[in-house]
Design a protein around this motif. Structure first.
Motif, PDB file in Angstrom:
ATOM      1  N   LEU A  35       0.861  -1.186   0.000  1.00 14.49           N
ATOM      2  CA  LEU A  35       0.000   0.000   0.000  1.00 14.49           C
ATOM      3  C   LEU A  35       0.899   1.238   0.000  1.00 14.49           C
ATOM      4  O   LEU A  35       1.784   1.364   0.845  1.00 14.49           O
ATOM      5  N   VAL A  36       0.663   2.116  -0.971  1.00 15.89           N
ATOM      6  CA  VAL A  36       1.422   3.361  -1.068  1.00 15.89           C
ATOM      7  C   VAL A  36       0.618   4.442  -0.350  1.00 15.89           C
ATOM      8  O   VAL A  36      -0.436   4.871  -0.840  1.00 15.89           O
ATOM      9  N   PHE A  37       1.100   4.859   0.819  1.00 10.66           N
ATOM     10  CA  PHE A  37       0.384   5.858   1.620  1.00 10.66           C
ATOM     11  C   PHE A  37       0.755   7.251   1.136  1.00 10.66           C
ATOM     12  O   PHE A  37       1.930   7.600   1.036  1.00 10.66           O
ATOM     13  N   THR A  38      -0.268   8.050   0.819  1.00 13.22           N
ATOM     14  CA  THR A  38      -0.055   9.340   0.175  1.00 13.22           C
ATOM     15  C   THR A  38      -0.400  10.536   1.056  1.00 13.22           C
ATOM     16  O   THR A  38       0.111  11.623   0.826  1.00 13.22           O
ATOM     17  N   HIS A  39      -1.289  10.347   2.032  1.00 10.63           N
ATOM     18  CA  HIS A  39      -1.765  11.511   2.786  1.00 10.63           C
ATOM     19  C   HIS A  39      -2.376  11.066   4.112  1.00 10.63           C
ATOM     20  O   HIS A  39      -3.092  10.077   4.153  1.00 10.63           O
ATOM     21  N   THR A  40      -2.077  11.810   5.164  1.00 12.39           N
ATOM     22  CA  THR A  40      -2.704  11.585   6.468  1.00 12.39           C
ATOM     23  C   THR A  40      -3.311  12.904   6.924  1.00 12.39           C
ATOM     24  O   THR A  40      -2.688  13.961   6.782  1.00 12.39           O
ATOM     25  N   GLU A  41      -4.511  12.808   7.467  1.00 13.52           N
ATOM     26  CA  GLU A  41      -5.216  14.013   7.906  1.00 13.52           C
ATOM     27  C   GLU A  41      -5.911  13.729   9.241  1.00 13.52           C
ATOM     28  O   GLU A  41      -6.535  12.685   9.393  1.00 13.52           O
ATOM     29  N   VAL A  42      -5.780  14.670  10.176  1.00 19.24           N
ATOM     30  CA  VAL A  42      -6.477  14.576  11.459  1.00 19.24           C
ATOM     31  C   VAL A  42      -7.337  15.830  11.597  1.00 19.24           C
ATOM     32  O   VAL A  42      -6.849  16.950  11.392  1.00 19.24           O
ATOM     33  N   ASP A  43      -8.599  15.638  11.919  1.00 24.46           N
ATOM     34  CA  ASP A  43      -9.522  16.751  12.118  1.00 24.46           C
ATOM     35  C   ASP A  43      -8.938  17.699  13.171  1.00 24.46           C
ATOM     36  O   ASP A  43      -8.415  17.255  14.196  1.00 24.46           O
ATOM     37  N   GLU A  44      -9.049  18.998  12.910  1.00 22.08           N
ATOM     38  CA  GLU A  44      -8.424  19.977  13.817  1.00 22.08           C
ATOM     39  C   GLU A  44      -8.928  19.862  15.252  1.00 22.08           C
ATOM     40  O   GLU A  44      -8.207  20.186  16.190  1.00 22.08           O
ATOM     41  N   ALA A  53      -0.659   9.722  15.670  1.00 20.62           N
ATOM     42  CA  ALA A  53       0.246   8.622  15.997  1.00 20.62           C
ATOM     43  C   ALA A  53      -0.535   7.325  16.222  1.00 20.62           C
ATOM     44  O   ALA A  53      -0.120   6.256  15.772  1.00 20.62           O
ATOM     45  N   ALA A  54      -1.680   7.418  16.894  1.00 18.69           N
ATOM     46  CA  ALA A  54      -2.503   6.223  17.127  1.00 18.69           C
ATOM     47  C   ALA A  54      -3.026   5.668  15.804  1.00 18.69           C
ATOM     48  O   ALA A  54      -3.092   4.441  15.621  1.00 18.69           O
ATOM     49  N   LEU A  55      -3.371   6.555  14.886  1.00 15.51           N
ATOM     50  CA  LEU A  55      -3.841   6.137  13.572  1.00 15.51           C
ATOM     51  C   LEU A  55      -2.751   5.379  12.817  1.00 15.51           C
ATOM     52  O   LEU A  55      -2.994   4.280  12.290  1.00 15.51           O
ATOM     53  N   ILE A  56      -1.556   5.931  12.775  1.00 14.57           N
ATOM     54  CA  ILE A  56      -0.466   5.284  12.034  1.00 14.57           C
ATOM     55  C   ILE A  56      -0.068   3.977  12.713  1.00 14.57           C
ATOM     56  O   ILE A  56       0.114   2.956  12.046  1.00 14.57           O
ATOM     57  N   ARG A  57       0.037   3.982  14.038  1.00 16.24           N
ATOM     58  CA  ARG A  57       0.386   2.751  14.755  1.00 16.24           C
ATOM     59  C   ARG A  57      -0.659   1.657  14.494  1.00 16.24           C
ATOM     60  O   ARG A  57      -0.319   0.516  14.188  1.00 16.24           O
ATOM     61  N   GLY A  58      -1.935   2.002  14.582  1.00 15.63           N
ATOM     62  CA  GLY A  58      -2.999   1.024  14.343  1.00 15.63           C
ATOM     63  C   GLY A  58      -2.983   0.500  12.917  1.00 15.63           C
ATOM     64  O   GLY A  58      -3.186  -0.693  12.672  1.00 15.63           O
ATOM     65  N   THR A  59      -2.728   1.396  11.965  1.00 18.93           N
ATOM     66  CA  THR A  59      -2.647   0.995  10.559  1.00 18.93           C
ATOM     67  C   THR A  59      -1.496   0.023  10.341  1.00 18.93           C
ATOM     68  O   THR A  59      -1.666  -1.044   9.734  1.00 18.93           O
ATOM     69  N   LEU A  60      -0.311   0.384  10.836  1.00 15.75           N
ATOM     70  CA  LEU A  60       0.870  -0.469  10.632  1.00 15.75           C
ATOM     71  C   LEU A  60       0.729  -1.801  11.346  1.00 15.75           C
ATOM     72  O   LEU A  60       1.144  -2.845  10.817  1.00 15.75           O
ATOM     73  N   ASP A  61       0.136  -1.796  12.538  1.00 17.73           N
ATOM     74  CA  ASP A  61      -0.074  -3.058  13.259  1.00 17.73           C
ATOM     75  C   ASP A  61      -0.991  -3.985  12.468  1.00 17.73           C
ATOM     76  O   ASP A  61      -0.740  -5.188  12.374  1.00 17.73           O
ATOM     77  N   GLN A  62      -2.067  -3.442  11.883  1.00 19.45           N
ATOM     78  CA  GLN A  62      -2.980  -4.274  11.097  1.00 19.45           C
ATOM     79  C   GLN A  62      -2.300  -4.808   9.846  1.00 19.45           C
ATOM     80  O   GLN A  62      -2.483  -5.979   9.476  1.00 19.45           O
ATOM     81  N   LEU A  63      -1.499  -3.969   9.205  1.00 20.39           N
ATOM     82  CA  LEU A  63      -0.799  -4.429   8.008  1.00 20.39           C
ATOM     83  C   LEU A  63       0.226  -5.516   8.349  1.00 20.39           C
ATOM     84  O   LEU A  63       0.392  -6.457   7.588  1.00 20.39           O
ATOM     85  N   ARG A  64       0.894  -5.357   9.486  1.00 19.51           N
ATOM     86  CA  ARG A  64       1.865  -6.383   9.905  1.00 19.51           C
ATOM     87  C   ARG A  64       1.150  -7.716  10.123  1.00 19.51           C
ATOM     88  O   ARG A  64       1.636  -8.753   9.699  1.00 19.51           O
ATOM     89  N   GLU A  65      -0.020  -7.683  10.762  1.00 24.30           N
ATOM     90  CA  GLU A  65      -0.766  -8.917  11.036  1.00 24.30           C
ATOM     91  C   GLU A  65      -1.123  -9.668   9.758  1.00 24.30           C
ATOM     92  O   GLU A  65      -1.153 -10.887   9.742  1.00 24.30           O
ATOM     93  N   GLY A  67       0.532  -9.380   6.839  1.00 28.96           N
ATOM     94  CA  GLY A  67       1.679  -9.564   5.958  1.00 28.96           C
ATOM     95  C   GLY A  67       1.822  -8.501   4.889  1.00 28.96           C
ATOM     96  O   GLY A  67       2.484  -8.727   3.879  1.00 28.96           O
ATOM     97  N   GLY A  68       1.208  -7.339   5.106  1.00 26.43           N
ATOM     98  CA  GLY A  68       1.290  -6.262   4.127  1.00 26.43           C
ATOM     99  C   GLY A  68       2.573  -5.468   4.256  1.00 26.43           C
ATOM    100  O   GLY A  68       3.326  -5.605   5.224  1.00 26.43           O
ATOM    101  N   ARG A  69       2.833  -4.645   3.253  1.00 30.16           N
ATOM    102  CA  ARG A  69       3.994  -3.762   3.240  1.00 30.16           C
ATOM    103  C   ARG A  69       3.544  -2.360   2.844  1.00 30.16           C
ATOM    104  O   ARG A  69       2.474  -2.187   2.257  1.00 30.16           O
ATOM    105  N   VAL A  70       4.370  -1.350   3.159  1.00 27.59           N
ATOM    106  CA  VAL A  70       4.001   0.033   2.883  1.00 27.59           C
ATOM    107  C   VAL A  70       5.110   0.777   2.142  1.00 27.59           C
ATOM    108  O   VAL A  70       6.294   0.470   2.296  1.00 27.59           O
ATOM    109  N   VAL A  71       4.678   1.751   1.352  1.00 26.88           N
ATOM    110  CA  VAL A  71       5.559   2.780   0.802  1.00 26.88           C
ATOM    111  C   VAL A  71       5.061   4.093   1.416  1.00 26.88           C
ATOM    112  O   VAL A  71       3.978   4.562   1.063  1.00 26.88           O
TER     113      VAL A  71
END
Length: 95
Positions: A35-44, A53-65, A67-71
């Motif tokens: 998955l090529v990640f292009t943009h992250t946005e948090v409501d003001e 940080a919780a969003l990115i950590r949760g995303t990466l943890d799910q991808l690790r489970e 077997g996914g990879r990221v760009v």
């Protein structure tokens, strides 16, 4: 405050809910197992509360489970991975 990170495949993004309210997302372009990640946005309303940080950590943890990879083209995700090198094994160069 409770965080829930879940994928929204129809919109090609992972979303974070804070107490059932959409607080932010990180968008991606699918390239097979990568998955090529292009943009992250948090409501003001939720900035400065660790939601990004919780969003990115949760995303990466799910991808690790699964077997996914990221760009991490998104600067926010790239910076998070630089600060948390235990996620560096998920990073690949763009296919």
């Amino acid at each position: 405050m409770s965080f829930l990170v879940e994928e929204n495949p129809a919109k090609h993004r992972f979303e974070i809910l804070v107490d059932d309210a959409l607080a932010g997302f990180t968008a991606y372009l699918p390239r097979g197992e990568v998955l090529v990640f292009t943009h992250t946005e948090v409501d003001e309303r939720f900035q400065g509360m660790g939601v990004g940080a919780a969003l990115i950590r949760g995303t990466l943890d799910q991808l690790r489970e699964r077997g996914g990879r990221v760009v991490p083209k998104c600067p926010f995700m790239a910076a998070f991975i630089d600060r948390h090198p235990d996620y560096a094994d998920l990073v690949v160069r763009e296919p």
